[in-house]
Design an enzyme around this catalytic site. Sequence first.
Site, mmCIF file in Angstrom:
data_model
loop_
_atom_site.group_PDB
_atom_site.id
_atom_site.type_symbol
_atom_site.label_atom_id
_atom_site.label_comp_id
_atom_site.label_asym_id
_atom_site.label_seq_id
_atom_site.Cartn_x
_atom_site.Cartn_y
_atom_site.Cartn_z
ATOM 1 N N ASP A 16 -4.347 -4.288 -18.440
ATOM 2 C CA ASP A 16 -3.218 -3.354 -18.545
ATOM 3 C C ASP A 16 -3.224 -2.564 -19.855
ATOM 4 O O ASP A 16 -2.157 -2.291 -20.436
ATOM 5 C CB ASP A 16 -1.876 -4.099 -18.357
ATOM 6 N N ASN B 143 -5.580 2.687 -12.748
ATOM 7 C CA ASN B 143 -4.625 1.668 -12.283
ATOM 8 C C ASN B 143 -3.210 2.200 -12.432
ATOM 9 O O ASN B 143 -2.940 3.064 -13.275
ATOM 10 C CB ASN B 143 -4.782 0.409 -13.143
ATOM 11 N N ARG C 167 -15.280 -15.258 -9.951
ATOM 12 C CA ARG C 167 -14.771 -13.898 -10.133
ATOM 13 C C ARG C 167 -15.944 -12.908 -10.179
ATOM 14 O O ARG C 167 -15.890 -11.823 -9.618
ATOM 15 C CB ARG C 167 -14.000 -13.857 -11.459
ATOM 16 N N THR D 104 -9.580 -0.347 -18.811
ATOM 17 C CA THR D 104 -10.571 -0.835 -19.775
ATOM 18 C C THR D 104 -10.591 -2.358 -19.670
ATOM 19 O O THR D 104 -9.793 -2.938 -18.920
ATOM 20 C CB THR D 104 -10.214 -0.397 -21.207
ATOM 21 N N MET E 43 -4.125 -6.811 -6.770
ATOM 22 C CA MET E 43 -3.647 -7.888 -7.637
ATOM 23 C C MET E 43 -4.753 -8.864 -8.019
ATOM 24 O O MET E 43 -4.619 -10.087 -7.875
ATOM 25 C CB MET E 43 -2.472 -8.609 -6.952
ATOM 26 N N ARG E 44 -5.848 -8.318 -8.493
ATOM 27 C CA ARG E 44 -6.960 -9.140 -8.984
ATOM 28 C C ARG E 44 -7.316 -8.660 -10.378
ATOM 29 O O ARG E 44 -7.358 -7.451 -10.636
ATOM 30 C CB ARG E 44 -8.212 -8.963 -8.102
ATOM 31 N N HIS F 125 0.556 0.512 -13.202
ATOM 32 C CA HIS F 125 1.197 -0.744 -13.626
ATOM 33 C C HIS F 125 2.700 -0.508 -13.731
ATOM 34 O O HIS F 125 3.133 0.490 -14.335
ATOM 35 C CB HIS F 125 0.621 -1.190 -14.979
ATOM 36 N N GLY G 288 0.789 -1.237 0.000
ATOM 37 C CA GLY G 288 0.000 0.000 0.000
ATOM 38 C C GLY G 288 0.814 1.275 0.000
ATOM 39 O O GLY G 288 0.318 2.330 0.415
HETATM 40 C C1 GAR Z 1 3.354 -1.263 -7.507
HETATM 41 O O1 GAR Z 1 4.636 -1.317 -8.048
HETATM 42 C C2 GAR Z 1 2.312 -1.336 -8.605
HETATM 43 O O2 GAR Z 1 2.703 -0.732 -9.793
HETATM 44 C C3 GAR Z 1 2.192 -2.823 -8.795
HETATM 45 O O3 GAR Z 1 2.272 -3.364 -7.509
HETATM 46 C C4 GAR Z 1 3.053 -2.513 -6.675
HETATM 47 C C5 GAR Z 1 2.239 -2.202 -5.459
HETATM 48 O O4 GAR Z 1 3.000 -1.559 -4.479
HETATM 49 N N1 GAR Z 1 0.963 -3.163 -9.448
HETATM 50 C C6 GAR Z 1 0.816 -4.206 -10.235
HETATM 51 O O5 GAR Z 1 1.697 -5.005 -10.454
HETATM 52 C C7 GAR Z 1 -0.564 -4.349 -10.833
HETATM 53 N N2 GAR Z 1 -0.550 -5.287 -11.896
HETATM 54 P P1 GAR Z 1 2.288 -0.869 -3.243
HETATM 55 O O6 GAR Z 1 1.295 -1.891 -2.665
HETATM 56 O O7 GAR Z 1 3.393 -0.585 -2.270
HETATM 57 O O8 GAR Z 1 1.603 0.357 -3.717
#
Ligand code: GAR
Length: 198
Positions: free
Chosen positions: A153, A115, A69, A149, A98-99, A117, A12
């Site tokens: 990603d 989002n 889902r 969308t 992560m869903r 990424h 987070g």
């Molecule tokens: C971040 O690097 C984000 O870009 C990635 O997870 C991490 C979360 O870090 N997101 C993905 O991989 C989504 N597919 P955080 O929980 O410390 O913000």
Amino acid sequence: MKNIVILISGSGTNMAAIVKAAQRERWADHYGARVAAVISNKAEAKGLQLANAEGIVTEVIDHKAYTSREAFDAALAQLVDRYDRPGQPALVLLAGFMRILTPGFVQRYAGRLVNIHPSLLPAFSGLHTHQRAIDAGCKVAGTTVHLVTAELDHGPILAQAVVPVLPGDTADTLSARVLTQEHLIYPQAVAQWLRKKV
Ligand code: GAR
């Protein structure tokens, strides 16, 4: 007041960066917006403690308690919709959530579902982005903030940041370098989105 709802699954730190920016930049005064809730699909997500420490409402909705889902996304949507206000639909931010979301969920929040990424999209959608960038011999890597969308990603890009890939980088060192940029551009992109709505 427009509510911002942030969905997380783990540490987070992006969520915390957004919360801090909202306080520092007084989003409530300038954009009539506030971070109203943080929702995690994992009870053990460290980000929940960070949110609680900031006095933000937290909710846990465990995807493992749902048989499909679609059922999970319907329950999640019910939770998120509690933060809609008349004429003020909530802004929904995925921050390390992560869903994979169903097309129905994505459609419901079209234009207000964002989002982050950890790659320079459209390169390296999906998982293990940092290792894949290193393996491909990329000289730069980065991160992308985009509207969500139905296609994983993809979706209109709101912001990107680039970092170098350095000799000897591992997925961990590259990820840490990317994360520092994420903490800058995600709040900036959200503020820009809110500014356009004011
Ligand atoms: C971040 O690097 C984000 O870009 C990635 O997870 C991490 C979360 O870090 N997101 C993905 O991989 C989504 N597919 P955080 O929980 O410390 O913000």
